[in-house]
Scaffold this active site. Structure first.
Site, PDB file in Angstrom:
ATOM      1  N   ASP A   1       0.668  -1.505   0.165  1.00 19.78           N
ATOM      2  CA  ASP A   1       0.055   0.039   0.345  1.00 19.78           C
ATOM      3  C   ASP A   1       0.661   1.180  -0.504  1.00 19.78           C
ATOM      4  OD1 ASP A   1       1.379  -0.061   3.088  1.00 19.78           O
ATOM      5  OD2 ASP A   1      -0.721  -0.349   3.856  1.00 19.78           O
ATOM      6  N   GLU A   2       2.276   1.164   0.145  1.00 25.79           N
ATOM      7  CA  GLU A   2       3.324   2.007   0.412  1.00 25.79           C
ATOM      8  C   GLU A   2       3.015   2.913  -1.093  1.00 25.79           C
ATOM      9  OE1 GLU A   2       6.664   2.157   2.717  1.00 25.79           O
ATOM     10  OE2 GLU A   2       5.318   0.022   3.689  1.00 25.79           O
TER      11      GLU A   2
ATOM     12  N   TYR B   1      11.803   2.958  -1.461  1.00 23.39           N
ATOM     13  CA  TYR B   1      11.801   1.766  -1.370  1.00 23.39           C
ATOM     14  C   TYR B   1       9.965   1.577  -2.326  1.00 23.39           C
ATOM     15  CZ  TYR B   1       7.511  -2.289   0.142  1.00 23.39           C
ATOM     16  OH  TYR B   1       7.261  -2.809  -0.331  1.00 23.39           O
TER      17      TYR B   1
ATOM     18  N   LYS C   1       8.848  -0.533  -5.224  1.00 24.19           N
ATOM     19  CA  LYS C   1       7.486  -1.082  -5.691  1.00 24.19           C
ATOM     20  C   LYS C   1       6.441  -0.430  -6.433  1.00 24.19           C
ATOM     21  CE  LYS C   1       7.041  -4.168  -4.081  1.00 24.19           C
ATOM     22  NZ  LYS C   1       6.802  -5.205  -4.772  1.00 24.19           N
TER      23      LYS C   1
END
Length: 335
Positions: A139-140, A163, A167
């Site tokens: 969800d980030e 990060y 993703k």
């Protein structure tokens, strides 16, 4: 027997998934691949070490020759892609590794799968019509939320750390292979996982470990950062459903509907430890606030309506039940 490749299997979520999948799908042979970096351990797979439906290979998803050999040797008919560098603090200090593994590694897997399964765009080779590539994400990628609102599958991407940017990039690559080449792909974006076999560096294992060692429990900033917590086995069941029943090209958000801030997490763990392993003073006395992480997102929360209504998934654990199981597992590990 259907051969599928599962990447990142010696890590936290991947190893839990292997146990779940082997137990529930007797018609699959799992080829499991892990580079065994600091975050992966064969100890996590020890109970399936010699299982006849599990073959472990040590290797890097960026190694194209290795991936090609695995596809041809085992006639791979599906990919479940967990492998990723995932620790935000590490991505701040060393972002290059995250780009290499999360972006280039995902591209290598997609491209090898495309060439092995498909004759040309939108045309699968005979016998490979049902092959699917499932990509496990976070969800980030959606960035941060205010005090209200939830991430849905249509929330615009706004990653804030190296990060989450890596993703988001890998998600976009998977999407492009669906839209450009007609590859059968599914993406899952999950909230914060917790449970057995999580790496020691993460928040919940850190709080448990520091507490039972009598060390200061470090909490970033004011401790009011909120995450939606998802028990790892619930996540594995969601991925299983998305892989088997999800619609091609779709994204499914998997969240626990368990929003808790870091202060609550630390205090709750200390309360449970006060009961399970009492000491003279409460473990809460060890909580210690430290300088906040750079670019620390304030709140994440997932709307899991789509996977709940389309695929019938529902989290079995709430945070209060899952955290007790988690603490009991770590008490055995640390003693």
């Amino acid at each position: 027997m259907k051969n599928i490749l599962v990447t990142g299997t010696a890590g936290f979520i991947g190893s839990n998934f292997i146990y779940h999948f082997i137990e529930n799908h007797p018609d699959y042979h799992l080829i499991s691949l892990d580079k065994l970096t600091y975050a992966g351990s064969l100890e996590n797979l020890k109970d399936v070490e010699n299982h006849e439906r599990h073959t472990f290979i040590k290797g890097d998803i960026c190694d194209r020759k290795l991936i090609e050999n695995i596809f041809s040797e085992y006639n791979i008919e599906g990919v479940l892609h967990f492998a990723a560098e995932s620790h935000v603090d590490n991505s701040i200090s060393n972002p290059g590794v995250f780009i290499e593994t999360n972006v280039n590694g995902t591209f290598t897997l997609l491209d090898v799968a495309y060439k092995y399964w498909m004759e040309k765009p939108f045309t699968y080779k005979k016998g490979f019509e049902n092959c699917r590539f499932l990509h496990v994400s976070t969800d980030e990628v959606y960035g941060t939320l205010g005090e209200t609102g939830l991430f849905t599958e249509t929330t615009p991407y706004a990653p804030n750390s190296p990060y989450s940017a890596s993703k988001a990039s890998s998600d976009m690559l998977v999407r492009s292979y669906h839209h450009t080449y007609g590859m059968n792909t599914v993406i899952t974006n999950c909230s914060n996982n917790y449970g057995p076999q999580q790496h020691d560096e993460k928040l919940i294992p850190t709080v448990i470990r520091k507490a039972i060692n009598g060390e200061a429990i470090p909490i970033y900033g004011d401790g009011k950062n909120i995450r939606d917590w998802l028990y790892v086995l619930d996540h594995c069941k969601g991925i299983d459903l998305a892989y088997h029943k999800g619609r091609s090209g779709e994204v499914y958000n998997i969240g626990g509907r368990n929003e808790r801030n870091n202060n609550y997490i630390a205090n709750k763990i200390c309360e449970i430890l006060d009961e399970l392993k009492p000491q003279k003073n409460s473990y809460k006395d060890l909580i210690n606030y430290v300088e906040d992480r750079a670019g620390h997102d304030r709140r994440y929360a997932i709307d899991a309506t789509k996977i709940e209504t389309e695929l019938g998934w529902k989290a079995d654990e709430n945070f209060e039940s899952g955290i007790v199981k988690t603490i009991q597992w770590y008490l055995k590990k640390y003693h």
